[in-house]
Design a protein around this motif. Structure first.
Motif, mmCIF file in Angstrom:
data_model
loop_
_atom_site.group_PDB
_atom_site.id
_atom_site.type_symbol
_atom_site.label_atom_id
_atom_site.label_comp_id
_atom_site.label_asym_id
_atom_site.label_seq_id
_atom_site.Cartn_x
_atom_site.Cartn_y
_atom_site.Cartn_z
ATOM 1 N N VAL A 194 17.474 0.993 -0.392
ATOM 2 C CA VAL A 194 15.814 0.919 -0.385
ATOM 3 C C VAL A 194 15.362 -0.087 -2.367
ATOM 4 O O VAL A 194 15.542 0.776 -2.769
ATOM 5 C CB VAL A 194 14.713 2.168 -0.075
ATOM 6 N N LEU A 195 14.631 -1.262 -1.604
ATOM 7 C CA LEU A 195 14.369 -1.642 -2.962
ATOM 8 C C LEU A 195 13.029 -1.286 -3.219
ATOM 9 O O LEU A 195 12.616 -1.724 -4.374
ATOM 10 C CB LEU A 195 14.581 -3.423 -3.172
ATOM 11 N N TYR A 196 12.080 -0.969 -1.691
ATOM 12 C CA TYR A 196 10.687 -1.050 -2.594
ATOM 13 C C TYR A 196 10.144 -0.194 -1.239
ATOM 14 O O TYR A 196 10.862 -0.607 0.196
ATOM 15 C CB TYR A 196 9.653 -2.229 -2.741
ATOM 16 N N ALA A 197 9.537 0.666 -1.611
ATOM 17 C CA ALA A 197 8.628 1.945 -0.719
ATOM 18 C C ALA A 197 7.581 2.248 -0.847
ATOM 19 O O ALA A 197 7.044 2.344 -1.644
ATOM 20 C CB ALA A 197 10.299 2.786 -0.244
ATOM 21 N N LYS B 51 0.655 7.845 9.180
ATOM 22 C CA LYS B 51 1.457 7.276 8.710
ATOM 23 C C LYS B 51 1.655 5.715 8.896
ATOM 24 O O LYS B 51 2.288 5.938 9.520
ATOM 25 C CB LYS B 51 2.525 7.996 7.288
ATOM 26 N N TYR B 52 0.904 5.479 7.329
ATOM 27 C CA TYR B 52 1.741 3.691 7.137
ATOM 28 C C TYR B 52 2.672 3.805 5.554
ATOM 29 O O TYR B 52 2.758 4.616 5.028
ATOM 30 C CB TYR B 52 0.593 2.821 7.187
ATOM 31 N N HIS B 53 3.650 2.598 6.343
ATOM 32 C CA HIS B 53 4.277 2.470 5.665
ATOM 33 C C HIS B 53 4.869 1.124 5.163
ATOM 34 O O HIS B 53 4.749 0.440 6.066
ATOM 35 C CB HIS B 53 6.227 3.027 5.638
ATOM 36 N N VAL B 54 5.370 0.892 3.804
ATOM 37 C CA VAL B 54 6.688 -0.288 4.093
ATOM 38 C C VAL B 54 7.471 0.103 2.776
ATOM 39 O O VAL B 54 7.664 0.641 2.016
ATOM 40 C CB VAL B 54 5.583 -1.467 2.960
ATOM 41 N N ARG B 55 8.815 -0.679 3.469
ATOM 42 C CA ARG B 55 9.916 -0.229 3.188
ATOM 43 C C ARG B 55 10.837 -1.764 3.176
ATOM 44 O O ARG B 55 10.948 -2.652 4.256
ATOM 45 C CB ARG B 55 10.505 0.379 4.048
ATOM 46 N N VAL B 56 11.118 -2.702 1.855
ATOM 47 C CA VAL B 56 11.770 -3.228 1.518
ATOM 48 C C VAL B 56 13.695 -2.531 1.206
ATOM 49 O O VAL B 56 13.322 -2.604 0.320
ATOM 50 C CB VAL B 56 11.648 -4.404 1.182
ATOM 51 N N THR C 179 18.013 -3.963 1.465
ATOM 52 C CA THR C 179 18.571 -4.513 1.200
ATOM 53 C C THR C 179 18.546 -6.029 2.604
ATOM 54 O O THR C 179 19.108 -7.350 2.142
ATOM 55 C CB THR C 179 20.553 -5.013 0.963
ATOM 56 N N THR C 180 18.654 -5.511 3.901
ATOM 57 C CA THR C 180 19.209 -6.211 5.100
ATOM 58 C C THR C 180 17.476 -6.591 5.419
ATOM 59 O O THR C 180 17.829 -7.422 7.193
ATOM 60 C CB THR C 180 20.136 -6.177 6.006
ATOM 61 N N GLU C 181 16.746 -5.748 5.509
ATOM 62 C CA GLU C 181 15.547 -5.677 6.203
ATOM 63 C C GLU C 181 13.403 -5.281 5.816
ATOM 64 O O GLU C 181 14.077 -4.678 4.605
ATOM 65 C CB GLU C 181 15.904 -4.289 7.706
ATOM 66 N N LEU C 182 13.143 -5.688 6.681
ATOM 67 C CA LEU C 182 11.762 -5.858 5.646
ATOM 68 C C LEU C 182 11.493 -4.786 7.162
ATOM 69 O O LEU C 182 11.049 -5.487 8.101
ATOM 70 C CB LEU C 182 10.595 -7.052 5.767
ATOM 71 N N GLN C 183 10.780 -3.402 6.405
ATOM 72 C CA GLN C 183 9.954 -2.550 7.759
ATOM 73 C C GLN C 183 8.549 -2.161 7.063
ATOM 74 O O GLN C 183 7.922 -2.667 6.228
ATOM 75 C CB GLN C 183 10.854 -1.863 7.716
ATOM 76 N N PHE C 184 7.478 -2.307 7.733
ATOM 77 C CA PHE C 184 6.381 -2.147 7.905
ATOM 78 C C PHE C 184 5.452 -1.535 9.116
ATOM 79 O O PHE C 184 5.726 -1.948 10.235
ATOM 80 C CB PHE C 184 5.347 -2.790 7.321
ATOM 81 N N GLY C 185 4.675 -1.184 9.225
ATOM 82 C CA GLY C 185 3.928 -0.149 10.422
ATOM 83 C C GLY C 185 3.637 1.061 9.972
ATOM 84 O O GLY C 185 3.577 1.652 9.390
ATOM 85 N N TYR C 186 3.525 1.737 11.510
ATOM 86 C CA TYR C 186 2.940 2.825 11.448
ATOM 87 C C TYR C 186 3.745 3.912 11.831
ATOM 88 O O TYR C 186 4.957 3.859 11.978
ATOM 89 C CB TYR C 186 1.346 2.918 12.238
ATOM 90 N N SER C 187 3.451 5.872 12.167
ATOM 91 C CA SER C 187 4.301 6.706 12.672
ATOM 92 C C SER C 187 5.163 5.811 13.215
ATOM 93 O O SER C 187 6.174 6.479 13.290
ATOM 94 C CB SER C 187 2.905 7.458 12.625
ATOM 95 N N VAL C 188 4.881 5.439 14.972
ATOM 96 C CA VAL C 188 5.902 5.726 15.730
ATOM 97 C C VAL C 188 6.341 4.339 15.306
ATOM 98 O O VAL C 188 5.793 2.892 15.686
ATOM 99 C CB VAL C 188 5.039 5.947 17.434
ATOM 100 N N GLU C 189 7.526 4.445 16.531
ATOM 101 C CA GLU C 189 8.885 3.034 16.529
ATOM 102 C C GLU C 189 7.889 1.862 17.002
ATOM 103 O O GLU C 189 8.051 0.925 16.722
ATOM 104 C CB GLU C 189 10.217 3.469 17.132
ATOM 105 N N CYS C 190 6.696 1.794 17.989
ATOM 106 C CA CYS C 190 6.408 1.076 19.244
ATOM 107 C C CYS C 190 4.937 0.435 18.438
ATOM 108 O O CYS C 190 4.681 -1.131 18.370
ATOM 109 C CB CYS C 190 6.106 1.319 20.410
ATOM 110 N N ALA C 191 4.805 1.078 17.068
ATOM 111 C CA ALA C 191 3.644 0.660 15.839
ATOM 112 C C ALA C 191 4.581 0.413 15.018
ATOM 113 O O ALA C 191 4.256 0.181 14.444
ATOM 114 C CB ALA C 191 2.363 2.164 16.037
ATOM 115 N N GLN C 192 5.397 -0.269 14.892
ATOM 116 C CA GLN C 192 6.236 -1.037 13.358
ATOM 117 C C GLN C 192 6.942 -2.105 13.790
ATOM 118 O O GLN C 192 7.290 -2.443 15.004
ATOM 119 C CB GLN C 192 7.861 0.166 13.375
ATOM 120 N N MET C 193 7.192 -2.914 12.539
ATOM 121 C CA MET C 193 7.745 -3.651 12.604
ATOM 122 C C MET C 193 8.861 -3.593 11.755
ATOM 123 O O MET C 193 8.747 -3.384 10.445
ATOM 124 C CB MET C 193 7.228 -4.954 12.116
#
Length: 145
Positions: free
Chosen positions: A20-23, A46-51, A53-67
């Motif tokens: 994790v580089l950023y969270a 909950k809303y989250h943003v994570r960067v 080494t391989t992936e960018l993730q952002f979105g809300y609590s459940v998998e279907c509301a995340q990217m």
């Protein structure tokens, strides 16, 4: 066997701390409005943003509301100083801008990042809010070809 199941679930839902580089994670500002529709609260708790080494993730609590975006597919990144969820996007939550079909993840107004990437041969654009847009954009920019 129970230990293997736990390990598998952990590796799927959690990223190793060293990757994790950023969270950031917090409750969206519009959460109180869902008091009239409490059945939607678990989806946006909950809303989250994570960067990583391989992936960018952002979105809300459940998998279907995340990217989740593989960093190797990112074409361009732009830090946006001020995004007004209501004026620019028409509200909070997951929004779609017409006619471009750009999607936005907007738990509040503020700084954000617009990322363009390729998926299945199509170019897609997403905008998401994050507390340190310049830092996130800087982390993602070196990956661009």
């Amino acid at each position: 066997m129970a230990e293997e199941g736990t390990t598998t679930v952990t590796s799927v839902t959690r990223t190793h701390a060293e990757d994790v580089l950023y969270a950031e994670e917090y409750q969206p500002c519009f959460l109180w409005t869902l008091i009239l529709a409490p059945c939607f609260m678990p989806f946006v708790w909950k809303y989250h943003v994570r960067v990583t080494t391989t992936e960018l993730q952002f979105g809300y609590s459940v998998e279907c509301a995340q990217m989740r975006i593989d960093r190797s597919t990112i074409e361009s990144v732009e830090a946006i100083e001020n995004i007004s969820a209501c004026c620019d996007w028409g509200g909070y939550g997951i929004r779609i801008q017409l006619p471009s079909m750009e999607k936005g993840y907007l738990p509040k107004s503020g700084s954000g990042v617009r990322v363009t990437f390729t998926k299945d041969g199509k170019e897609l654009a997403y905008t998401f809010i994050c507390n340190d847009a310049d830092k996130v954009a800087g982390m993602l920019s070196p990956v661009i070809k």
